[in-house]
Motif scaffolding. Structure first.
Motif, PDB file in Angstrom:
ATOM      1  N   LYS A 355      52.456  38.189  48.618  1.00  0.00           N
ATOM      2  CA  LYS A 355      51.051  37.941  48.987  1.00  0.00           C
ATOM      3  C   LYS A 355      50.185  39.166  48.690  1.00  0.00           C
ATOM      4  CE  LYS A 355      51.865  34.435  52.552  1.00  0.00           C
ATOM      5  NZ  LYS A 355      51.384  33.332  51.710  1.00  0.00           N
ATOM      6  N   VAL A 356      50.731  40.369  48.917  1.00  0.00           N
ATOM      7  CA  VAL A 356      50.029  41.616  48.564  1.00  0.00           C
ATOM      8  C   VAL A 356      49.718  41.612  47.070  1.00  0.00           C
ATOM      9  CG1 VAL A 356      50.265  44.131  48.324  1.00  0.00           C
ATOM     10  CG2 VAL A 356      50.989  43.020  50.437  1.00  0.00           C
ATOM     11  N   ALA A 357      50.745  41.275  46.262  1.00  0.00           N
ATOM     12  CA  ALA A 357      50.575  41.247  44.801  1.00  0.00           C
ATOM     13  C   ALA A 357      49.510  40.229  44.398  1.00  0.00           C
ATOM     14  CB  ALA A 357      51.907  40.915  44.125  1.00  0.00           C
ATOM     15  N   GLU A 358      49.604  39.015  44.961  1.00  0.00           N
ATOM     16  CA  GLU A 358      48.650  37.956  44.609  1.00  0.00           C
ATOM     17  C   GLU A 358      47.211  38.339  44.978  1.00  0.00           C
ATOM     18  OE1 GLU A 358      50.198  34.524  46.582  1.00  0.00           O
ATOM     19  OE2 GLU A 358      51.998  34.476  45.313  1.00  0.00           O
ATOM     20  N   HIS A 359      47.065  38.935  46.167  1.00  0.00           N
ATOM     21  CA  HIS A 359      45.722  39.320  46.621  1.00  0.00           C
ATOM     22  C   HIS A 359      45.101  40.359  45.692  1.00  0.00           C
ATOM     23  CE1 HIS A 359      42.385  40.463  49.182  1.00  0.00           C
ATOM     24  NE2 HIS A 359      42.780  41.724  49.087  1.00  0.00           N
ATOM     25  N   TYR A 360      45.859  41.406  45.382  1.00  0.00           N
ATOM     26  CA  TYR A 360      45.287  42.499  44.576  1.00  0.00           C
ATOM     27  C   TYR A 360      45.192  42.143  43.089  1.00  0.00           C
ATOM     28  CZ  TYR A 360      45.001  45.295  48.709  1.00  0.00           C
ATOM     29  OH  TYR A 360      44.640  45.740  49.955  1.00  0.00           O
ATOM     30  N   GLU A 361      46.023  41.203  42.635  1.00  0.00           N
ATOM     31  CA  GLU A 361      45.846  40.667  41.275  1.00  0.00           C
ATOM     32  C   GLU A 361      44.520  39.909  41.184  1.00  0.00           C
ATOM     33  OE1 GLU A 361      50.610  40.146  40.233  1.00  0.00           O
ATOM     34  OE2 GLU A 361      49.432  38.427  40.895  1.00  0.00           O
ATOM     35  N   ALA A 362      44.215  39.138  42.243  1.00  0.00           N
ATOM     36  CA  ALA A 362      42.941  38.406  42.282  1.00  0.00           C
ATOM     37  C   ALA A 362      41.759  39.371  42.368  1.00  0.00           C
ATOM     38  CB  ALA A 362      42.931  37.451  43.476  1.00  0.00           C
ATOM     39  N   VAL A 363      41.926  40.470  43.140  1.00  0.00           N
ATOM     40  CA  VAL A 363      40.869  41.491  43.250  1.00  0.00           C
ATOM     41  C   VAL A 363      40.599  42.121  41.890  1.00  0.00           C
ATOM     42  CG1 VAL A 363      40.331  43.787  44.195  1.00  0.00           C
ATOM     43  CG2 VAL A 363      41.266  42.020  45.692  1.00  0.00           C
ATOM     44  N   VAL A 364      41.678  42.476  41.170  1.00  0.00           N
ATOM     45  CA  VAL A 364      41.533  43.062  39.828  1.00  0.00           C
ATOM     46  C   VAL A 364      40.831  42.087  38.897  1.00  0.00           C
ATOM     47  CG1 VAL A 364      42.806  43.837  37.768  1.00  0.00           C
ATOM     48  CG2 VAL A 364      43.499  44.654  40.020  1.00  0.00           C
ATOM     49  N   ASP A 365      41.208  40.823  38.982  1.00  0.00           N
ATOM     50  CA  ASP A 365      40.595  39.785  38.142  1.00  0.00           C
ATOM     51  C   ASP A 365      39.085  39.721  38.370  1.00  0.00           C
ATOM     52  OD1 ASP A 365      40.566  37.783  36.288  1.00  0.00           O
ATOM     53  OD2 ASP A 365      41.267  36.206  37.625  1.00  0.00           O
ATOM     54  N   ASP A 366      38.674  39.705  39.647  1.00  0.00           N
ATOM     55  CA  ASP A 366      37.244  39.654  39.990  1.00  0.00           C
ATOM     56  C   ASP A 366      36.509  40.904  39.512  1.00  0.00           C
ATOM     57  OD1 ASP A 366      37.555  37.204  41.163  1.00  0.00           O
ATOM     58  OD2 ASP A 366      37.760  37.975  43.206  1.00  0.00           O
ATOM     59  N   MET A 367      37.148  42.069  39.690  1.00  0.00           N
ATOM     60  CA  MET A 367      36.515  43.335  39.305  1.00  0.00           C
ATOM     61  C   MET A 367      36.324  43.425  37.792  1.00  0.00           C
ATOM     62  SD  MET A 367      38.317  46.060  41.890  1.00  0.00           S
ATOM     63  CE  MET A 367      37.302  47.435  41.415  1.00  0.00           C
ATOM     64  N   VAL A 368      37.303  42.938  37.050  1.00  0.00           N
ATOM     65  CA  VAL A 368      37.194  42.946  35.584  1.00  0.00           C
ATOM     66  C   VAL A 368      36.067  42.021  35.130  1.00  0.00           C
ATOM     67  CG1 VAL A 368      38.372  42.325  33.421  1.00  0.00           C
ATOM     68  CG2 VAL A 368      39.595  43.622  35.158  1.00  0.00           C
ATOM     69  N   ASP A 369      35.966  40.847  35.754  1.00  0.00           N
ATOM     70  CA  ASP A 369      34.879  39.908  35.420  1.00  0.00           C
ATOM     71  C   ASP A 369      33.518  40.537  35.717  1.00  0.00           C
ATOM     72  OD1 ASP A 369      36.632  38.015  34.550  1.00  0.00           O
ATOM     73  OD2 ASP A 369      36.664  36.859  36.416  1.00  0.00           O
ATOM     74  N   ASN A 370      33.423  41.207  36.875  1.00  0.00           N
ATOM     75  CA  ASN A 370      32.168  41.864  37.249  1.00  0.00           C
ATOM     76  C   ASN A 370      31.816  43.001  36.289  1.00  0.00           C
ATOM     77  OD1 ASN A 370      31.889  40.193  39.450  1.00  0.00           O
ATOM     78  ND2 ASN A 370      32.870  41.605  40.883  1.00  0.00           N
ATOM     79  N   LEU A 371      32.853  43.745  35.888  1.00  0.00           N
ATOM     80  CA  LEU A 371      32.637  44.855  34.950  1.00  0.00           C
ATOM     81  C   LEU A 371      32.143  44.330  33.605  1.00  0.00           C
ATOM     82  CD1 LEU A 371      32.935  47.925  34.324  1.00  0.00           C
ATOM     83  CD2 LEU A 371      35.244  47.422  33.528  1.00  0.00           C
ATOM     84  N   THR A 372      32.752  43.228  33.156  1.00  0.00           N
ATOM     85  CA  THR A 372      32.345  42.602  31.895  1.00  0.00           C
ATOM     86  C   THR A 372      30.876  42.196  31.939  1.00  0.00           C
ATOM     87  OG1 THR A 372      34.588  41.739  31.626  1.00  0.00           O
ATOM     88  CG2 THR A 372      32.889  40.761  30.254  1.00  0.00           C
ATOM     89  N   ALA A 373      30.489  41.568  33.068  1.00  0.00           N
ATOM     90  CA  ALA A 373      29.091  41.141  33.229  1.00  0.00           C
ATOM     91  C   ALA A 373      28.147  42.334  33.291  1.00  0.00           C
ATOM     92  CB  ALA A 373      28.960  40.299  34.491  1.00  0.00           C
ATOM     93  N   LEU A 374      28.615  43.444  33.888  1.00  0.00           N
ATOM     94  CA  LEU A 374      27.791  44.648  34.026  1.00  0.00           C
ATOM     95  C   LEU A 374      27.649  45.394  32.702  1.00  0.00           C
ATOM     96  CD1 LEU A 374      26.414  46.700  36.062  1.00  0.00           C
ATOM     97  CD2 LEU A 374      28.644  47.824  36.164  1.00  0.00           C
ATOM     98  N   MET A 375      28.736  45.407  31.901  1.00  0.00           N
ATOM     99  CA  MET A 375      28.751  46.213  30.678  1.00  0.00           C
ATOM    100  C   MET A 375      27.874  45.633  29.577  1.00  0.00           C
ATOM    101  SD  MET A 375      30.412  48.851  31.377  1.00  0.00           S
ATOM    102  CE  MET A 375      30.590  49.636  29.799  1.00  0.00           C
TER     103      MET A 375
END
Length: 406
Positions: A355-375
């Motif tokens: 569950k730790v892995a799944e949660h932080y994988e999802a966090v990374v996914d969201d952060m990458v999407d946000n970074l893409t939109a920001l860049m």
């Protein structure tokens, strides 16, 4: 010799079928005689059979970690369906287009058929199968649950490769901004500014300070552009070599890269996700916690977490609880520590770590999407400032002349 005899090769053939019609095609086999025998079984009288010529450039494609993940998933699926291991390798090899991967599969298959254990056959190829992979397969073989273990390894590899892909995407965007900005600026300075410079020479008046600065920079770039290019390439090469050769330098880079805005946080969360994923997989496979932590230390991909996990391993081996040691390291997020504590208390540590892995994988996914939109707007802003600044510098003298004439 047996391994060489079993190596698959592609053959092109021409012949006649039972009705006497000419036909041709391509067939895979371990040697010429067997290919001819296969053709006769199919009712074809071969006139000409020869090895398929290899391409002049390139050859077998590189075997990637994603290929290994796909191979593991295919083996797990077939073994779950009741197909024996050696036959599973034959089926997988027959469907592969990558010749390098096909040769690897057949090499492992030949070792297993000659009596070597699956883990032992894998250990002969450390470039493609690391210690963690081999140890997990070994545990699965000894426990008599190889198909379940392969399924678990396949899931682990798929998740890990997906996470790597996301992190790589996050790293690529900032680099892309810098590269595009440098290229555009260099083109403008070398090709565009000199055209204006020849125009300014006929003005007779002193140029604005900003324009003079840009003109001097353009002249310098025209004379020394190759030095700049070599400097950039040399710096990148030296940085990569220093990171590869010096463990101390690599550790310093790992420490400071976590402090970078946005990208550092993505790398931090991805390291926590890898920690949860690897430890969950190894612990669920029946590997003792201290031994599992050994595998985890090198898998996080960052020296800060590697050193923290080494300290945790020493604490756990001396009787400290995993969650208590994690809390002391001051690198793990509170949520990861709390989920680990719940897992230890309930006896479901592997599930909680997953569950730790799944949660932080999802966090990374969201952060990458946000970074893409920001860049995307950031790239436009950086290029706008550079191009706009150079245009203003070039048109300032023209504006000043217009004011004087007016």
């Amino acid at each position: 010799m047996a391994e060489k005899a079993q190596k698959l090769e592609s053959y092109v053939w021409e012949g006649k079928d039972r009705k006497g019609n000419k036909s041709k095609g391509e067939l895979t086999g371990s040697n010429l005689a067997l290919v001819k025998a296969q053709l006769r079984k199919q009712g074809i009288i071969p006139d000409k059979v020869k090895k398929k010529p290899k391409p002049l450039f390139g050859g077998s494609k590189k075997i990637t970690p994603f290929d290994i993940a796909m191979l593991t998933r295919q083996l797990a699926t077939m073994m779950k369906a009741g197909v024996p291991l050696v036959q599973s390798f034959d089926i997988v090899a027959d469907g592969l287009e990558n010749k390098g991967l096909q040769e690897l599969v057949m090499s492992i298959r030949n070792d297993i058929s000659s009596g070597t254990s699956f883990a032992g056959a894998l250990r002969k190829h450390p470039k493609h199968f690391d210690n963690l992979y081999c140890n997990l397969v070994d545990s699965g073989e000894k426990a008599g649950a190889l198909e379940a273990m392969l399924d678990r390894i396949a899931t682990y590899l798929e998740k890990t490769e997906l996470l790597k892909k996301k992190v790589k995407k996050a790293m690529t965007y900032p680099i892309a901004v810098v590269v595009v900005a440098i290229i555009v600026t260099a083109i403008l300075l070398v090709k565009v500014v000199p055209q204006f410079e020849s125009l300014f020479q006929g003005f007779g008046a002193e140029l604005p300070v900003f324009t003079q600065m840009v003109v001097r920079l353009s002249e310098w770039m025209q004379s020394w552009w190759f030095v700049v290019l070599l400097g950039i390439v040399g710096t990148i090469f030296l940085f990569k070599e220093a990171k590869r050769r010096s463990q101390k330098f690599s550790d310093i880079v790992d420490k400071y890269v976590l402090k970078l805005p946005v990208v550092g946080e993505i790398l931090d969360k991805s390291a926590v996700a890898k920690f949860g994923r690897v430890l969950s997989t190894t612990f669920a496979a029946g590997v003792p916690l201290v031994d599992a932590l050994d595998s985890v230390a090198g898998a996080t991909g960052n020296a800060v977490y590697r050193d923290a996990i080494d300290r945790i391993k020493n604490d756990v081996s001396s009787g400290t609880q995993l969650q208590a040691s994690m809390r002391q390291q001051d690198v793990f997020p509170v949520m990861a520590v709390q989920l680990t504590a719940i897992g230890e208390e309930s006896g479901n540590l592997d599930e909680m770590l997953a569950k730790v892995a799944e949660h932080y994988e999802a966090v990374v996914d969201d952060m990458v999407d946000n970074l893409t939109a920001l860049m995307e707007p950031m790239i436009m802003a950086v290029l706008g400032v550079l191009v706009g600044g150079l245009i203003i510098a070039m048109y300032l003298p023209i504006f000043q002349m217009g004011q004087v004439v007016g």
